[in-house]
Scaffold this active site. Structure first.
Site, PDB file in Angstrom:
ATOM      1  N   LYS A  53      50.886  17.423  32.317  1.00 31.28           N
ATOM      2  CA  LYS A  53      50.215  17.964  33.503  1.00 31.28           C
ATOM      3  C   LYS A  53      48.698  17.968  33.318  1.00 31.28           C
ATOM      4  CE  LYS A  53      54.211  20.773  34.743  1.00 31.28           C
ATOM      5  NZ  LYS A  53      54.856  22.092  34.696  1.00 31.28           N
ATOM      6  N   GLN A  97      54.886  28.272  32.853  1.00 34.99           N
ATOM      7  CA  GLN A  97      55.898  27.293  32.477  1.00 34.99           C
ATOM      8  C   GLN A  97      57.232  27.976  32.170  1.00 34.99           C
ATOM      9  OE1 GLN A  97      55.732  23.957  32.498  1.00 34.99           O
ATOM     10  NE2 GLN A  97      57.840  23.794  31.792  1.00 34.99           N
ATOM     11  N   ASP A 120      53.552  26.045  41.563  1.00 36.94           N
ATOM     12  CA  ASP A 120      54.969  25.670  41.537  1.00 36.94           C
ATOM     13  C   ASP A 120      55.708  26.031  42.818  1.00 36.94           C
ATOM     14  OD1 ASP A 120      55.619  24.207  39.289  1.00 36.94           O
ATOM     15  OD2 ASP A 120      55.923  25.964  38.010  1.00 36.94           O
TER      16      ASP A 120
END
Length: 289
Positions: A53, A97, A120
């Site tokens: 990322k 995460q 997200d």
């Protein structure tokens, strides 16, 4: 029949090129999109994913900040890191995460994220907007993997209007939000949600024009389940023992499905790169607001 490849790598590359142009224009206005990542623990897959990322961010021209905490980090430590990202003016979107180590409450941590910076799209507010059909408007991001699946279908001209869609897996990051997205105006599919307790799962899959496998069981979807010409997207990935005894990665879809399907996303190289591209999209979009 040999399935047309739903090439996530090439499609993600095209999306990132488009985002790079948007970043140039934003910088001309004095705005630099910024990605933040919070990683807790030592999971190799998570470390690899987070690293990719940040490489994407550099490629697109975004600023990025990475915060790594040890596996024994306290809930207070994680909360503090989330608050720092909420307050950071140079971070326009960030992620926590997943999965978090045992002992940390995932839902609690996700709820602490500023919904406007939720790259997200998993904050309850943003998921609620998805249910209401307003996700994607203003500052409400769409979960990355479902958004990537929809974009992959769109860019390969796979028909969705009126299509029967079988989604195997009811997880919050893929299955549930994808079902909502596929029924939205303009996509207009009819979705059947399937899971480990579904009766006659094979029969439901056989009816589908589009099959999305996100159950995390290697080669679960068999070629005899697939309607000839259907589009099949392989999302789940697990480690299995290879012929030489070494661990290898395997998707949810059996390789022989390629002989029946009309379209097939590879795994790896299909939905995974699209997830990362849509994460970058959410960060750039947040900076544009």
């Amino acid at each position: 029949m040999t399935a047309i490849r739903l090439d996530g790598l090439a499609t993600a590359k095209a999306i990132k090129a488009e985002l790079a142009e948007r970043v140039v224009h934003l910088k001309q206005k004095g705005i630099t999109p910024g990605l933040g990542t919070l990683l807790v623990g030592d999971d190799p897959g998570s470390h690899s994913y987070v690293g990719s990322k940040h490489r994407d961010s550099a490629e697109i021209g975004m600023h990025s900040i990475r915060v790594d905490l040890p596996a024994d980090a306290s809930a207070a430590d994680v909360r503090a890191a989330i608050r720092d990202f909420n307050n950071a003016k140079d971070v326009t979107g960030y992620i926590v995460q997943l999965p978090l180590p045992f002992g940390l409450n995932t839902n609690e941590m996700l709820e602490l994220i500023d919904p406007a910076k939720d790259a997200d799209g998993l904050h309850p507010v943003n998921l609620g907007k998805l249910v209401l059909g307003v996700s994607g408007d203003l500052n409400s991001p769409v979960p990355c993997t479902p958004a990537g699946i929809v974009e992959l279908l769109k860019r390969h001209n796979v028909p969705t209007v009126g299509a029967e869609v079988a989604v195997i897996g009811r997880g919050i990051t893929v299955g549930r939000p994808l079902g909502l997205l596929m029924t939205r105006k303009g996509i207009d599919s009819t979705v059947t949600m399937l899971h480990s307790e579904s009766r006659d799962l094979e029969h439901a899959v056989k009816r589908a024009d589009i099959v999305v496998a996100a159950i995390g069981v290697a080669h679960f979807v068999r070629p005899e389940w697939i309607k000839p010409g259907a589009a099949v997207l392989d999302v789940g990935i697990t480690r299995v023992d290879g012929a030489d005894g070494k661990a290898v990665l395997a998707g949810d879809v059996h390789p022989d499905v390629a002989n029946v399907a009309g379209y097939l996303s590879p795994n790896p190289g299909g939905v995974g790169p699209m997830t990362r591209a849509m994460l970058a999209y959410n960060v750039v979009k947040a900076a544009s607001l």
